[in-house]
Design a protein around this motif. Structure first.
Motif, PDB file in Angstrom:
ATOM      1  N   LEU A 137       0.908  -1.218   0.085  1.00  0.00           N
ATOM      2  CA  LEU A 137      -0.039  -0.005   0.036  1.00  0.00           C
ATOM      3  C   LEU A 137       0.913   1.292   0.172  1.00  0.00           C
ATOM      4  CD1 LEU A 137      -3.056   1.253   0.385  1.00  0.00           C
ATOM      5  CD2 LEU A 137      -2.635   1.021   2.715  1.00  0.00           C
ATOM      6  N   TYR A 138       1.855   1.155   0.657  1.00  0.00           N
ATOM      7  CA  TYR A 138       2.812   2.465   0.921  1.00  0.00           C
ATOM      8  C   TYR A 138       3.188   2.695  -0.472  1.00  0.00           C
ATOM      9  CZ  TYR A 138       6.997   5.022   2.482  1.00  0.00           C
ATOM     10  OH  TYR A 138       8.125   5.897   2.641  1.00  0.00           O
ATOM     11  N   TRP A 139       3.889   1.670  -1.194  1.00  0.00           N
ATOM     12  CA  TRP A 139       4.465   1.838  -2.376  1.00  0.00           C
ATOM     13  C   TRP A 139       3.534   2.388  -3.510  1.00  0.00           C
ATOM     14  CZ3 TRP A 139       9.077   3.124  -2.039  1.00  0.00           C
ATOM     15  CH2 TRP A 139      10.043   2.466  -1.550  1.00  0.00           C
ATOM     16  N   LEU A 140       2.240   1.535  -3.557  1.00  0.00           N
ATOM     17  CA  LEU A 140       1.276   2.030  -4.698  1.00  0.00           C
ATOM     18  C   LEU A 140       0.701   3.422  -4.337  1.00  0.00           C
ATOM     19  CD1 LEU A 140      -1.027  -1.441  -4.609  1.00  0.00           C
ATOM     20  CD2 LEU A 140       0.463  -0.428  -6.401  1.00  0.00           C
ATOM     21  N   VAL A 141       0.362   3.707  -3.122  1.00  0.00           N
ATOM     22  CA  VAL A 141      -0.065   5.161  -2.748  1.00  0.00           C
ATOM     23  C   VAL A 141       0.974   6.250  -3.536  1.00  0.00           C
ATOM     24  CG1 VAL A 141      -0.681   6.855  -1.299  1.00  0.00           C
ATOM     25  CG2 VAL A 141      -1.775   4.540  -1.280  1.00  0.00           C
ATOM     26  N   ASN A 142       2.172   6.024  -2.971  1.00  0.00           N
ATOM     27  CA  ASN A 142       3.320   6.894  -3.413  1.00  0.00           C
ATOM     28  C   ASN A 142       3.575   6.654  -4.937  1.00  0.00           C
ATOM     29  OD1 ASN A 142       4.091   8.473  -1.174  1.00  0.00           O
ATOM     30  ND2 ASN A 142       4.761   6.322  -0.121  1.00  0.00           N
ATOM     31  N   GLU A 143       3.455   5.706  -5.514  1.00  0.00           N
ATOM     32  CA  GLU A 143       3.625   5.628  -6.979  1.00  0.00           C
ATOM     33  C   GLU A 143       2.524   6.332  -7.779  1.00  0.00           C
ATOM     34  OE1 GLU A 143       4.365   2.056  -9.960  1.00  0.00           O
ATOM     35  OE2 GLU A 143       2.894   1.778  -8.786  1.00  0.00           O
ATOM     36  N   ARG A 144       1.206   6.420  -7.480  1.00  0.00           N
ATOM     37  CA  ARG A 144       0.233   7.131  -7.977  1.00  0.00           C
ATOM     38  C   ARG A 144       0.482   8.508  -7.659  1.00  0.00           C
ATOM     39  NH1 ARG A 144      -5.101   4.126  -8.456  1.00  0.00           N
ATOM     40  NH2 ARG A 144      -6.168   6.350  -7.723  1.00  0.00           N
TER      41      ARG A 144
ATOM     42  N   GLY B  19       3.317  10.293  -7.458  1.00  0.00           N
ATOM     43  CA  GLY B  19       4.299  10.868  -8.210  1.00  0.00           C
ATOM     44  C   GLY B  19       4.111  11.208  -9.431  1.00  0.00           C
ATOM     45  N   LYS B  20       2.641  10.906  -9.934  1.00  0.00           N
ATOM     46  CA  LYS B  20       2.179  11.429 -11.217  1.00  0.00           C
ATOM     47  C   LYS B  20       1.328  12.707 -11.127  1.00  0.00           C
ATOM     48  CE  LYS B  20       1.717   6.595 -12.739  1.00  0.00           C
ATOM     49  NZ  LYS B  20       0.736   5.309 -13.066  1.00  0.00           N
ATOM     50  N   ASN B  21       1.163  13.061  -9.758  1.00  0.00           N
ATOM     51  CA  ASN B  21       0.674  14.141  -9.442  1.00  0.00           C
ATOM     52  C   ASN B  21       1.231  15.255  -8.665  1.00  0.00           C
ATOM     53  OD1 ASN B  21      -1.202  16.273  -8.842  1.00  0.00           O
ATOM     54  ND2 ASN B  21      -3.055  14.972  -7.840  1.00  0.00           N
ATOM     55  N   PRO B  22       1.958  16.275  -9.184  1.00  0.00           N
ATOM     56  CA  PRO B  22       2.890  16.979  -8.451  1.00  0.00           C
ATOM     57  C   PRO B  22       2.303  17.816  -7.151  1.00  0.00           C
ATOM     58  CG  PRO B  22       2.270  17.897 -10.744  1.00  0.00           C
ATOM     59  CD  PRO B  22       1.932  16.606 -10.457  1.00  0.00           C
TER      60      PRO B  22
END
Length: 507
Positions: A373-380, A382-385
C-alpha cells in the motif's frame, strides 16, 4: 463333652476354600483397576494443576513484564513539551447507543438468518439479519446505513428496553477529538451537534459547526467473544454499527470548520467520518460537490500542517475512487484496521472492494500489505505534483499495532507512538485508564516473521523490549503487541482512540 486334643485338631482335614465364581473374579479385578485408575487420575489432575499453576505464574509474569516495558516506552516522550499541540479534527458526530447486539435483535424480533449475506445498505429486517449473520461469526467490524427510517426508529426504541444499554457521544471526529484533548492537545472540532454538546466536551475542545435540534443516532451492536446467535458463534469481540444519519453525510459543519481553521494554525489536521457518505441516497452530483469542496480545503492547508485520513468500512467502489482522488492524495498519514487495509489495497490493485477479510491476520501478512500500500499510494502520487507523499501508515489489529514512517519525515517517536497505541487499545476496550494484567492476554506469537516471503527474518517478542523496530528501504517499521482486554467494556471507537493516541506522540 468330647475333648479334642491338639493333635487331633491338627490332623483334621482342612475344607477347601469356598469356590469363587468367574464373575466375582472379574469384579474384584475391575475393583482393583478402578482403584488404580482413580489414583492415576488424581495424580494426573494434580500434575496438570501444578503445571497450569506454574504456567499461569509464568504467563502472569510475562504480561507484567510486557506491560511495564510498554509503559516505559510510552513515558519516554512527552515530558519535555513546552506547548500543547494544536489539532483540527473533522468530521462526524453523533449520539451512540451502545447495546448488546444479540439482545437487541431478540428484543426487536429479528431472528437469525440461515443465509449470511453482505448488503451495501439495509432496507428491512431480513437484510439486517443476513448482514449481521455475515459479520458476526468471524467477529469483523462493520457499519451499514439503514435506508428504512421506520425500521431504524423501531430498533432505537427497542434498544431502550435492553438491560445495560448506555448513551454516549460518538462519531469519528468527536471520539478522536476527545482522545487528543485528553492526551494534552488543543483541538478544533468540526461537527454538528445540539446545544448540550459543549457541556460534555473537554475545555480544550472548540466546536466549529452548526447547531442541530436532533443529532444523528448510531446504534452500536456490541458482542463478546463466544457470543451465540442462533447457530452462529462469534470468534472475537467486536461491533456491528447501523445508522440512518441526516447530517453527517453532508459534512454539515464543513463551512464553519473551514472558517475557523484558517486562524487556528494547527500542527495536524485529521479527516474522518466519510464512511457516512457510503451508500447514502444523495441527489445527483451532491456527493461529488461535497468532496470537491473538501479537496479544496485540504489542498489549501499549509505544508507545515500534517494531514491524517482515518479510513473506515467502505463498500461503494465509486466513493473509494473519489476519496483516492479528492482526499487520500492530500494526506501525509493514513490509519486503518485489518479489514480496511486489504479493502483499500484491493481497490488500488484492481478496482474491487473486499467486504470481509481475515479478522485475525498474521503479522507477516499485514506487513506485506502495508509495504504494498505504501508503494502503490506513493507511486500514484508521483504522477500528481500537487499531492503529498504518504509518509506514515498505521494499522491497528486485535493482536498488534504496526506503524510505517518514512525516514527523515516530520513524524517522530515512532517506537513510543506504537507502544502508546497498543496501551490505548486495552484502556479503551476495558474502559479503564489503568491496565490490569489479570484482565488481559497476549495473542501475538512468541515470534513473528517480517514477511511471507520464504527465508524472511523472524523477530522474537522480547518482554523487556516488546516494541520491535527496524529499517527497510526508505522507512522505519515498528510492531508492538496488544494486551488484549478479556473483560470487554466497549469495542466501538477503538480504532479512533488508538489512531489518535498514536498520532499525539508523533507531532
Amino acid at each position: 463333652m468330647e475333648s479334642i486334643d491338639s493333635n487331633t485338631m491338627a490332623r483334621r482335614p482342612v475344607p477347601p476354600p469356598f469356590p469363587t465364581p468367574p464373575m466375582a473374579t472379574e469384579a474384584i479385578g475391575s475393583f482393583y483397576l478402578m482403584k488404580c485408575g482413580t489414583a492415576l487420575s488424581i495424580i494426573v489432575v494434580l500434575l496438570a494443576y501444578w503445571y497450569r499453576t506454574e504456567q499461569d505464574v509464568h504467563l502472569d509474569g510475562r504480561l507484567d513484564a510486557v506491560l511495564s516495558s510498554l509503559l516505559l516506552a510510552e513515558r519516554k516522550v512527552g515530558s519535555g513539551r513546552v506547548a500543547r499541540p494544536r489539532v483540527a479534527v473533522g468530521f462526524g458526530g453523533c449520539v451512540d447507543i451502545v447495546v448488546d447486539g444479540v439482545s437487541l435483535l431478540d428484543k426487536a424480533g429479528v431472528l437469525p438468518s440461515d443465509q449470511p449475506l453482505h448488503h451495501d445498505f439495509i432496507e428491512n429486517g431480513e437484510q439486517l439479519a443476513q448482514s449481521f449473520a455475515y459479520f458476526f461469526p468471524p467477529g469483523a467490524a462493520s457499519e451499514r446505513f439503514v435506508v428504512n427510517s421506520t425500521l431504524f426508529s423501531k430498533l432505537v426504541e427497542a434498544s431502550r428496553g435492553v438491560p445495560g444499554h448506555r448513551w454516549s457521544v460518538g462519531g469519528n471526529a468527536l471520539v478522536m477529538a476527545g482522545r487528543m484533548a485528553a492526551e494534552g492537545c488543543d483541538v478544533l472540532l468540526g461537527v454538528s451537534g445540539n446545544r448540550d454538546l459543549a457541556d460534555v466536551l473537554s475545555g480544550h475542545v472548540t466546536v466549529a459547526g452548526n447547531t442541530v435540534e436532533e443529532p444523528d443516532i448510531h446504534l452500536v451492536l456490541e458482542y463478546p467473544s463466544g457470543a451465540k446467535w442462533g447457530r452462529y458463534t462469534s470468534r472475537r469481540a467486536n461491533r456491528y454499527i447501523i445508522h440512518s444519519d441526516k447530517h453527517n453525510p453532508y459534512l454539515a459543519s464543513m463551512g464553519h470548520f473551514e472558517q475557523q481553521l484558517r486562524g487556528f494554525q494547527s500542527d495536524l489536521l485529521i479527516i474522518g467520518g466519510l464512511q457516512m457518505m457510503d451508500s447514502f441516497p444523495f441527489k445527483e452530483g451532491e456527493r461529488e460537490a461535497l468532496l470537491r469542496r473538501l479537496s479544496q480545503l485540504l489542498s489549501s492547508t499549509s505544508p507545515d500542517t500534517s494531514v491524517h485520513f482515518e479510513m473506515a468500512s467502505f463498500v461503494d467502489g465509486l466513493l473509494l475512487v473519489e476519496l483516492m482522488e479528492r482526499v487520500v492524495t492530500h494526506a501525509d498519514s493514513l490509519g486503518m484496521n485489518e479489514q480496511e487495509l486489504p479493502n483499500l489495497l484491493s481497490h488500488l490493485r484492481d478496482g474491487n472492494v473486499t467486504v470481509l477479510s481475515d479478522s485475525s491476520p498474521r503479522v507477516a501478512t499485514v506487513l506485506d500489505q502495508m509495504r504494498e500500500l505504501y508503494w502503490l499510494v506513493n507511486e500514484r502520487r508521483g504522477k500528481n505534483p500537487s499531492s503529498r507523499s504518504l509518509t506514515r501508515l498505521h494499522v491497528h489489529t486485535l493482536a498488534f499495532q504496526a506503524i510505517i514512517v518514512t525516514r527523515g519525515s516530520q513524524w517522530k517517536n515512532t517506537m513510543s507512538a506504537t507502544a502508546k497505541a497498543s496501551l490505548t487499545a486495552n484502556r479503551h476496550v476495558c474502559g479503564s485508564a489503568d491496565i490490569n494484567p489479570s484482565k488481559a492476554k497476549l495473542i501475538l506469537d512468541e515470534s513473528f516473521s517480517v514477511s511471507r516471503r520464504q527465508g524472511s527474518q523472524r523477530i522474537p517478542l522480547q518482554e523487556t523490549r516488546p516494541v520491535s523496530c527496524w529499517h527497510e528501504d526508505d522507512y522505519e517499521l515498528c510492531v508492538a503487541p496488544v494486551l488484549v482486554c478479556t473483560e470487554v467494556h466497549q469495542t466501538a471507537g477503538g480504532g479512533d482512540n488508538i489512531s489518535a493516541a498514536g498520532l499525539v506522540l508523533q507531532i
